[in-house]
Design an enzyme around this catalytic site. Sequence first.
Site, PDB file in Angstrom:
ATOM      1  N   LYS A  45      12.311  -7.562 -37.139  1.00 37.81           N
ATOM      2  CA  LYS A  45      12.946  -7.142 -35.875  1.00 37.81           C
ATOM      3  C   LYS A  45      14.355  -6.633 -36.138  1.00 37.81           C
ATOM      4  O   LYS A  45      15.224  -6.661 -35.278  1.00 37.81           O
ATOM      5  CB  LYS A  45      12.993  -8.306 -34.867  1.00 37.81           C
ATOM      6  N   ARG A  46      14.587  -6.194 -37.366  1.00 35.51           N
ATOM      7  CA  ARG A  46      15.871  -5.606 -37.777  1.00 35.51           C
ATOM      8  C   ARG A  46      17.038  -6.563 -37.510  1.00 35.51           C
ATOM      9  O   ARG A  46      18.137  -6.168 -37.146  1.00 35.51           O
ATOM     10  CB  ARG A  46      16.122  -4.257 -37.075  1.00 35.51           C
ATOM     11  N   ALA A  82      20.448  -5.252 -35.625  1.00 32.57           N
ATOM     12  CA  ALA A  82      20.178  -4.326 -34.502  1.00 32.57           C
ATOM     13  C   ALA A  82      20.736  -4.823 -33.183  1.00 32.57           C
ATOM     14  O   ALA A  82      20.416  -4.289 -32.129  1.00 32.57           O
ATOM     15  CB  ALA A  82      18.671  -4.097 -34.377  1.00 32.57           C
ATOM     16  N   LEU A  84      21.705  -7.380 -29.965  1.00 30.66           N
ATOM     17  CA  LEU A  84      21.013  -8.289 -29.045  1.00 30.66           C
ATOM     18  C   LEU A  84      19.500  -8.045 -29.071  1.00 30.66           C
ATOM     19  O   LEU A  84      19.061  -6.898 -29.105  1.00 30.66           O
ATOM     20  CB  LEU A  84      21.553  -7.962 -27.648  1.00 30.66           C
ATOM     21  N   LEU A  86      16.711  -7.266 -27.303  1.00 33.59           N
ATOM     22  CA  LEU A  86      16.578  -6.707 -25.952  1.00 33.59           C
ATOM     23  C   LEU A  86      15.377  -7.290 -25.214  1.00 33.59           C
ATOM     24  O   LEU A  86      15.353  -7.297 -23.983  1.00 33.59           O
ATOM     25  CB  LEU A  86      16.468  -5.182 -26.046  1.00 33.59           C
ATOM     26  N   GLU A 132      29.475  -6.548 -32.959  1.00 34.43           N
ATOM     27  CA  GLU A 132      30.292  -7.649 -32.436  1.00 34.43           C
ATOM     28  C   GLU A 132      30.382  -8.778 -33.475  1.00 34.43           C
ATOM     29  O   GLU A 132      31.443  -9.376 -33.679  1.00 34.43           O
ATOM     30  CB  GLU A 132      29.703  -8.176 -31.123  1.00 34.43           C
ATOM     31  N   GLU A 152      25.220   0.002 -25.794  1.00 36.04           N
ATOM     32  CA  GLU A 152      25.176  -0.711 -24.505  1.00 36.04           C
ATOM     33  C   GLU A 152      25.205   0.260 -23.325  1.00 36.04           C
ATOM     34  O   GLU A 152      24.489   0.070 -22.340  1.00 36.04           O
ATOM     35  CB  GLU A 152      26.349  -1.703 -24.403  1.00 36.04           C
TER      36      GLU A 152
HETATM   37  C1  1HE Z   1      14.246  -4.851 -31.633  1.00 38.19           C
HETATM   38  C2  1HE Z   1      15.614  -4.482 -31.599  1.00 38.19           C
HETATM   39  C3  1HE Z   1      16.427  -5.085 -30.608  1.00 38.19           C
HETATM   40  C4  1HE Z   1      14.660  -3.404 -33.200  1.00 38.19           C
HETATM   41  N1  1HE Z   1      15.844  -5.957 -29.773  1.00 38.19           N
HETATM   42  N2  1HE Z   1      13.733  -5.725 -30.780  1.00 38.19           N
HETATM   43  N3  1HE Z   1      20.443  -2.831 -29.779  1.00 38.19           N
HETATM   44  C5  1HE Z   1      19.948  -1.590 -29.782  1.00 38.19           C
HETATM   45  O1  1HE Z   1      19.914  -0.906 -28.777  1.00 38.19           O
HETATM   46  C6  1HE Z   1      19.353  -1.137 -31.079  1.00 38.19           C
HETATM   47  C7  1HE Z   1      17.848  -0.982 -30.907  1.00 38.19           C
HETATM   48  N4  1HE Z   1      17.188  -0.756 -32.196  1.00 38.19           N
HETATM   49  C8  1HE Z   1      17.181   0.447 -32.811  1.00 38.19           C
HETATM   50  O2  1HE Z   1      17.819   1.397 -32.412  1.00 38.19           O
HETATM   51  C9  1HE Z   1      16.351   0.553 -34.040  1.00 38.19           C
HETATM   52  O3  1HE Z   1      15.387  -0.488 -34.025  1.00 38.19           O
HETATM   53  C10 1HE Z   1      17.155   0.431 -35.361  1.00 38.19           C
HETATM   54  C11 1HE Z   1      17.971   1.716 -35.553  1.00 38.19           C
HETATM   55  C12 1HE Z   1      18.059  -0.766 -35.384  1.00 38.19           C
HETATM   56  C13 1HE Z   1      16.168   0.288 -36.548  1.00 38.19           C
HETATM   57  O4  1HE Z   1      15.211   1.350 -36.528  1.00 38.19           O
HETATM   58  P1  1HE Z   1      13.901   1.175 -37.407  1.00 38.19           P
HETATM   59  O5  1HE Z   1      13.155   2.491 -37.303  1.00 38.19           O
HETATM   60  O6  1HE Z   1      14.226   0.673 -38.762  1.00 38.19           O
HETATM   61  O7  1HE Z   1      13.039  -0.008 -36.724  1.00 38.19           O
HETATM   62  P2  1HE Z   1      12.196   0.021 -35.353  1.00 38.19           P
HETATM   63  O8  1HE Z   1      10.821   0.545 -35.650  1.00 38.19           O
HETATM   64  O9  1HE Z   1      12.927   0.701 -34.256  1.00 38.19           O
HETATM   65  O10 1HE Z   1      12.123  -1.521 -34.986  1.00 38.19           O
HETATM   66  C14 1HE Z   1      11.339  -2.446 -35.748  1.00 38.19           C
HETATM   67  C15 1HE Z   1      10.989  -3.578 -34.813  1.00 38.19           C
HETATM   68  O11 1HE Z   1      12.178  -4.241 -34.417  1.00 38.19           O
HETATM   69  C16 1HE Z   1      10.353  -3.090 -33.508  1.00 38.19           C
HETATM   70  O12 1HE Z   1       9.460  -4.100 -33.065  1.00 38.19           O
HETATM   71  P3  1HE Z   1       7.856  -3.985 -33.307  1.00 38.19           P
HETATM   72  O13 1HE Z   1       7.308  -5.235 -32.696  1.00 38.19           O
HETATM   73  O14 1HE Z   1       7.455  -2.709 -32.611  1.00 38.19           O
HETATM   74  O15 1HE Z   1       7.681  -3.906 -34.808  1.00 38.19           O
HETATM   75  C17 1HE Z   1      11.524  -3.014 -32.553  1.00 38.19           C
HETATM   76  O16 1HE Z   1      11.134  -3.139 -31.191  1.00 38.19           O
HETATM   77  C18 1HE Z   1      12.303  -4.236 -32.999  1.00 38.19           C
HETATM   78  N5  1HE Z   1      13.694  -4.146 -32.629  1.00 38.19           N
HETATM   79  N6  1HE Z   1      15.840  -3.584 -32.580  1.00 38.19           N
HETATM   80  C19 1HE Z   1      14.545  -6.258 -29.861  1.00 38.19           C
HETATM   81  N7  1HE Z   1      17.744  -4.829 -30.527  1.00 38.19           N
HETATM   82  C20 1HE Z   1      25.713  -9.737 -26.661  1.00 38.19           C
HETATM   83  S1  1HE Z   1      25.627  -8.235 -26.051  1.00 38.19           S
HETATM   84  C21 1HE Z   1      25.072  -7.205 -27.261  1.00 38.19           C
HETATM   85  C22 1HE Z   1      24.497  -6.001 -26.627  1.00 38.19           C
HETATM   86  C23 1HE Z   1      23.680  -5.236 -27.606  1.00 38.19           C
HETATM   87  O17 1HE Z   1      23.532  -5.591 -28.736  1.00 38.19           O
HETATM   88  S2  1HE Z   1      23.003  -3.817 -26.988  1.00 38.19           S
HETATM   89  C24 1HE Z   1      22.329  -3.047 -28.360  1.00 38.19           C
HETATM   90  C25 1HE Z   1      20.944  -3.499 -28.620  1.00 38.19           C
END
Ligand code: 1HE
Length: 279
Positions: A45-46, A82, A84, A86, A132, A152
């Site tokens: 889940k990165r 990656a 929070l 989500l 963060e 965000e």
């Molecule tokens: C996740 C998350 C996540 C990956 N929550 N499940 N963060 C973001 O908006 C970043 C969202 N993630 C991404 O943009 C990409 O996943 C990455 C650039 C980080 C990596 O890409 P990649 O191609 O290596 O991996 P992927 O195919 O997108 O993800 C692999 C799996 O991880 C996939 O799940 P699967 O069950 O389909 O295999 C994704 O859904 C899962 N995954 N990132 C949940 N963030 C305290 S406040 C903080 C506020 C924030 O942090 S907002 C920013 C949130």
Amino acid sequence: MSSIQVDASITAEFRPSEGILAQQSLLYIEQSGPIVHLRLNRPGKRNAMSDSMIRQLHTAFINLPPDARVVVISGEGSHFCAGLDLSEVSEQSVTDGIHHSRLWHAAFDAIQFGPVPVISVLHGAVVGGGLELAATTHLRVAEPSAYYGLPEGQRGIFVSGSGSVRIPRLIGVSRMSDMMLTGRVFDATEGQSIGLSNYLVREGEGLFRAFELAAKIASNAPLSNYAITQALPRIADMAPAEGLFVESLMSAIAQGDGAAKQRVRDFLEKRANKVEKAS
Ligand code: 1HE
């Protein structure tokens, strides 16, 4: 197995931690002498940070072994973090959201204001809550694959893991606003030039450099390290008159410690290193 290649002579002595630190399933924690290496261990889940991972981070930092002098945090797999998880926030109420944010604050305070300096090793995505977390650590070592984003704004949320307090202190409100309003992503070189990382090293060398830095830091007097990580950021937030007063108290406390007296004597008696230009 980590995808990061590290010089075997430095990692050879690392052993898995025991006791409560060995029970944190989303973190892989090892120790070598004074250095604790804590790896975010949810690569599928990165390393997205679920509530469980945040609780485990908090637990780890309030249960550091008494002989720990430095912690190095890295991420398993192809990304540092990656942000929070989500999947856990989509149905949160306003009240849940406040408690959730406070959970992160407590855990991250335990990192920044814990007993020892913390170094993060950044590669791949360092986004949202991952940035963060990085901003909470005292030093950041980045590899060229690292990139920094605050999605965000695009996700319809706001930072809630202390980013609004800690990230502007590194890069300023203006750059952070740009990242959040427009989704601007900084690459590793830009991140280094604006102060997101302290060191930019070659790919695969982040851990090695972090352990080298950790070894240097661990050789300082513990009370000096404590003053640097605890007093310095607080003084920077004070009005000058209060800051100067706290500086006087902190320096007198540090100087009064036996370790400081010995180190000053060592220099005066030609046993300590001189300050030299970087090679
Ligand atoms: C996740 C998350 C996540 C990956 N929550 N499940 N963060 C973001 O908006 C970043 C969202 N993630 C991404 O943009 C990409 O996943 C990455 C650039 C980080 C990596 O890409 P990649 O191609 O290596 O991996 P992927 O195919 O997108 O993800 C692999 C799996 O991880 C996939 O799940 P699967 O069950 O389909 O295999 C994704 O859904 C899962 N995954 N990132 C949940 N963030 C305290 S406040 C903080 C506020 C924030 O942090 S907002 C920013 C949130």
